[in-house]
Design an enzyme around this catalytic site. Sequence first.
Site, PDB file in Angstrom:
ATOM      1  N   HIS A   1       0.825  -1.203   0.000  1.00 49.32           N
ATOM      2  CA  HIS A   1       0.000   0.000   0.000  1.00 49.32           C
ATOM      3  C   HIS A   1       0.861   1.256   0.000  1.00 49.32           C
ATOM      4  CE1 HIS A   1      -2.987  -2.771   2.293  1.00 49.32           C
ATOM      5  NE2 HIS A   1      -3.128  -2.906   0.988  1.00 49.32           N
TER       6      HIS A   1
ATOM      7  N   LYS B   1       4.531   6.234   7.841  1.00 47.31           N
ATOM      8  CA  LYS B   1       4.071   5.259   8.836  1.00 47.31           C
ATOM      9  C   LYS B   1       5.223   4.855   9.748  1.00 47.31           C
ATOM     10  CE  LYS B   1       0.729   3.229   5.630  1.00 47.31           C
ATOM     11  NZ  LYS B   1       0.397   2.041   4.826  1.00 47.31           N
TER      12      LYS B   1
ATOM     13  N   TYR C   1       0.451   0.965  13.832  1.00 46.94           N
ATOM     14  CA  TYR C   1       1.216   1.944  13.096  1.00 46.94           C
ATOM     15  C   TYR C   1       0.633   3.327  13.275  1.00 46.94           C
ATOM     16  CZ  TYR C   1      -1.685  -0.379   9.447  1.00 46.94           C
ATOM     17  OH  TYR C   1      -2.680  -1.019   8.742  1.00 46.94           O
TER      18      TYR C   1
ATOM     19  N   ASP D   1      -6.329  -6.320  -2.553  1.00 44.48           N
ATOM     20  CA  ASP D   1      -4.900  -6.537  -2.813  1.00 44.48           C
ATOM     21  C   ASP D   1      -4.687  -7.546  -3.940  1.00 44.48           C
ATOM     22  OD1 ASP D   1      -4.231  -4.718  -0.862  1.00 44.48           O
ATOM     23  OD2 ASP D   1      -3.750  -6.216   0.664  1.00 44.48           O
TER      24      ASP D   1
END
Length: 197
Positions: free
Chosen positions: A60, A70, A130, A168
């Site tokens: 991503h 992140k 995250y 995905d």
Amino acid sequence: MRPLTIDGAWLHEPVVHRDDRGAFHEWFRAPDFLTATGAPLELAQANCSVSRRGALRGVHFADVPPGQAKYVTCLRGAVLDVVVDVRTGSPTYGQYETVRLDDTSRHAVYLSAGLGHAFLALTDDATVIYLCSTGYQPEHEHGIHPLDPALGIDWPDEAGVPLLSAKDAAAPTLEEARRAGILPSYAACRPAYAPTP
């Protein structure tokens, strides 16, 4: 924190203090982060993901701007965390680096805006948290198929057959994403990595 081989990515290797009560570590310290990366960590959103063994999430990335940096660690179990350079014009474009994040080493990875991110759960109930520099904005979010042969990510067999989300599994290859013009450029990302005055 030490830089990884991909510009804009760092690994935090904390000292874990253990005794008969358990363990303690500092998984984030703003001054150390600023010294290592040259910029403060802006915090807009915190995410928690719990995955069964074999779950593969990513690759991503977000449009730049706004981008989404992140700071990632694994609280329970273990994951293979992957940083993918999807920035066109980058000297490491199309390359990746892997780091094992687990509840023993307590390592954390920081990915600057513009980098791709994925992870494979190596254990059941792998719990990943995250911190994100921007909130989730679906219109700016994209993905690359994590099994793209051109990327050649060496996913370990120990987790079994990877389990992907429908989104995905339908993601384009890196080359398809490049041709579609959805990849961030290295030139657009670099100013975001510069220290703030």
